[in-house]
Design a protein around this motif. Structure first.
Motif, PDB file in Angstrom:
ATOM      1  N   THR A 130      94.051  -1.326  49.853  1.00  0.00           N
ATOM      2  CA  THR A 130      92.697  -1.140  50.694  1.00  0.00           C
ATOM      3  C   THR A 130      92.855  -0.852  52.004  1.00  0.00           C
ATOM      4  O   THR A 130      93.662  -1.342  52.394  1.00  0.00           O
ATOM      5  CB  THR A 130      91.613  -2.345  50.353  1.00  0.00           C
ATOM      6  N   GLN A 131      91.906  -0.307  52.845  1.00  0.00           N
ATOM      7  CA  GLN A 131      91.974   0.198  54.125  1.00  0.00           C
ATOM      8  C   GLN A 131      90.569  -0.004  54.555  1.00  0.00           C
ATOM      9  O   GLN A 131      89.622   0.174  53.991  1.00  0.00           O
ATOM     10  CB  GLN A 131      92.536   1.855  54.230  1.00  0.00           C
ATOM     11  N   SER A 132      90.860  -0.387  55.955  1.00  0.00           N
ATOM     12  CA  SER A 132      89.578  -0.582  56.637  1.00  0.00           C
ATOM     13  C   SER A 132      89.835   0.021  58.137  1.00  0.00           C
ATOM     14  O   SER A 132      90.973  -0.353  58.747  1.00  0.00           O
ATOM     15  CB  SER A 132      89.028  -2.110  56.815  1.00  0.00           C
ATOM     16  N   SER A 135      95.699  -3.400  53.229  1.00  0.00           N
ATOM     17  CA  SER A 135      96.169  -4.348  52.533  1.00  0.00           C
ATOM     18  C   SER A 135      96.809  -3.853  51.355  1.00  0.00           C
ATOM     19  O   SER A 135      96.282  -2.924  50.444  1.00  0.00           O
ATOM     20  CB  SER A 135      94.712  -5.139  51.888  1.00  0.00           C
ATOM     21  N   SER A 136      98.044  -4.223  51.142  1.00  0.00           N
ATOM     22  CA  SER A 136      98.849  -3.639  49.872  1.00  0.00           C
ATOM     23  C   SER A 136      98.476  -4.146  48.485  1.00  0.00           C
ATOM     24  O   SER A 136      97.914  -5.195  48.583  1.00  0.00           O
ATOM     25  CB  SER A 136     100.335  -3.748  50.214  1.00  0.00           C
ATOM     26  N   GLN A 137      99.142  -3.563  47.796  1.00  0.00           N
ATOM     27  CA  GLN A 137      98.847  -3.851  46.184  1.00  0.00           C
ATOM     28  C   GLN A 137      99.692  -5.240  46.086  1.00  0.00           C
ATOM     29  O   GLN A 137     100.619  -5.316  46.473  1.00  0.00           O
ATOM     30  CB  GLN A 137      99.248  -2.772  45.464  1.00  0.00           C
ATOM     31  N   PHE A 141      98.713   4.734  47.140  1.00  0.00           N
ATOM     32  CA  PHE A 141      97.759   5.239  48.228  1.00  0.00           C
ATOM     33  C   PHE A 141      96.432   4.449  48.256  1.00  0.00           C
ATOM     34  O   PHE A 141      95.906   4.259  47.324  1.00  0.00           O
ATOM     35  CB  PHE A 141      97.783   6.666  48.538  1.00  0.00           C
ATOM     36  N   GLY A 142      96.137   4.181  49.522  1.00  0.00           N
ATOM     37  CA  GLY A 142      94.693   3.628  49.490  1.00  0.00           C
ATOM     38  C   GLY A 142      93.723   4.858  49.719  1.00  0.00           C
ATOM     39  O   GLY A 142      94.273   6.130  50.014  1.00  0.00           O
TER      40      GLY A 142
END
Lengths: 114, 111
Positions: A5-7, A24-26, A105-106
């Motif tokens: 996830t990316q923000s 946030s990585s997997q 990838f996010g």
């Protein structure tokens, strides 16, 4: 299992400002890579973090910097923003132990610099 | 860094096979051939990779030339969801996690 996830999703900044993007990585992945994708181009490697240390860097100036935290999440910081920094910023996580295994990838953060 | 050459765009009809070519004449013995694709408004996703032998998975097949200077990604039955930009990438184990993307091939699928 939660994916990458990316923000934020989108961001608009003014030339000269600073920006921080988050990833946030997997679950179970200890390596995060960051890429910049200009419109109509393939992603370009910025740098990679493994166990909180930079582990490889592409052809980007020092005003592009990063961090990785003990939970393996990561930040990309860009200082003194330029118009050409407008792009989609992607992070990808992977497990170092998997060697040449796939990167996940996010969805990216779309940065617009005006 | 080794480079790849792909056509800018290709068209396919739905439910027909698609062969996406990639030239990599300067490939070294330690380079693996990876394929990723990027659907509209998404990050890239892994498709397949190989070294010398042909590879199959649930998404696609990878055919590698005997001299390894070219490869072909094969989608056996294209669906509308396969419309994406496909990237052929050479990846050296010594480079760690770095993926070097080219321009890729934009695949459009017609119903």
């Amino acid at each position: 299992e939660t994916g990458v996830t990316q923000s934020p999703t989108h961001l608009i900044k003014t030339r000269g400002q600073q920006v921080t993007l988050r990833c946030s990585s997997q679950s179970g992945h200890n390596t995060v890579s960051w890429y910049q994708q200009a419109l109509g181009q393939g992603p370009q490697f910025i740098f990679q973090y493994y166990r909180e240390e930079e582990n490889g860097r592409g052809n980007f100036p020092p005003r592009f910097s990063g961090l990785q935290f003990p939970n393996y999440s990561s930040e990309l910081n860009v200082n003194a923003l330029e118009l050409d920094d407008s792009a989609l910023y992607l992070c990808a996580s992977s497990s170092k132990a998997s060697g040449l295994g796939e990167q996940y990838f996010g969805p990216g953060t779309r940065l617009t610099v005006t | 860094d080794a480079k790849t050459t792909q056509p800018n765009s290709m068209e396919s009809n739905e439910e027909e096979p698609v062969h996406l070519p990639c030239n990599h004449s300067t490939i070294s013995g330690t380079d693996y051939i990876h394929w990723y694709r990027q659907l509209p408004s998404q990050g890239p996703e892994y498709v397949i990779h190989g070294l010398t032998s042909n590879v199959n998975n649930r998404m696609a097949s990878l055919a590698i030339a005997e001299d390894r200077k070219s490869s072909t990604l094969i989608l056996h039955r294209a669906t509308l969801r396969d419309a994406a930009v496909y990237y052929c990438i050479l990846r050296d184990n010594n480079q760690g996690g770095k993926l070097i993307f080219g321009q890729g091939t934009e695949l459009s699928v017609k119903p």
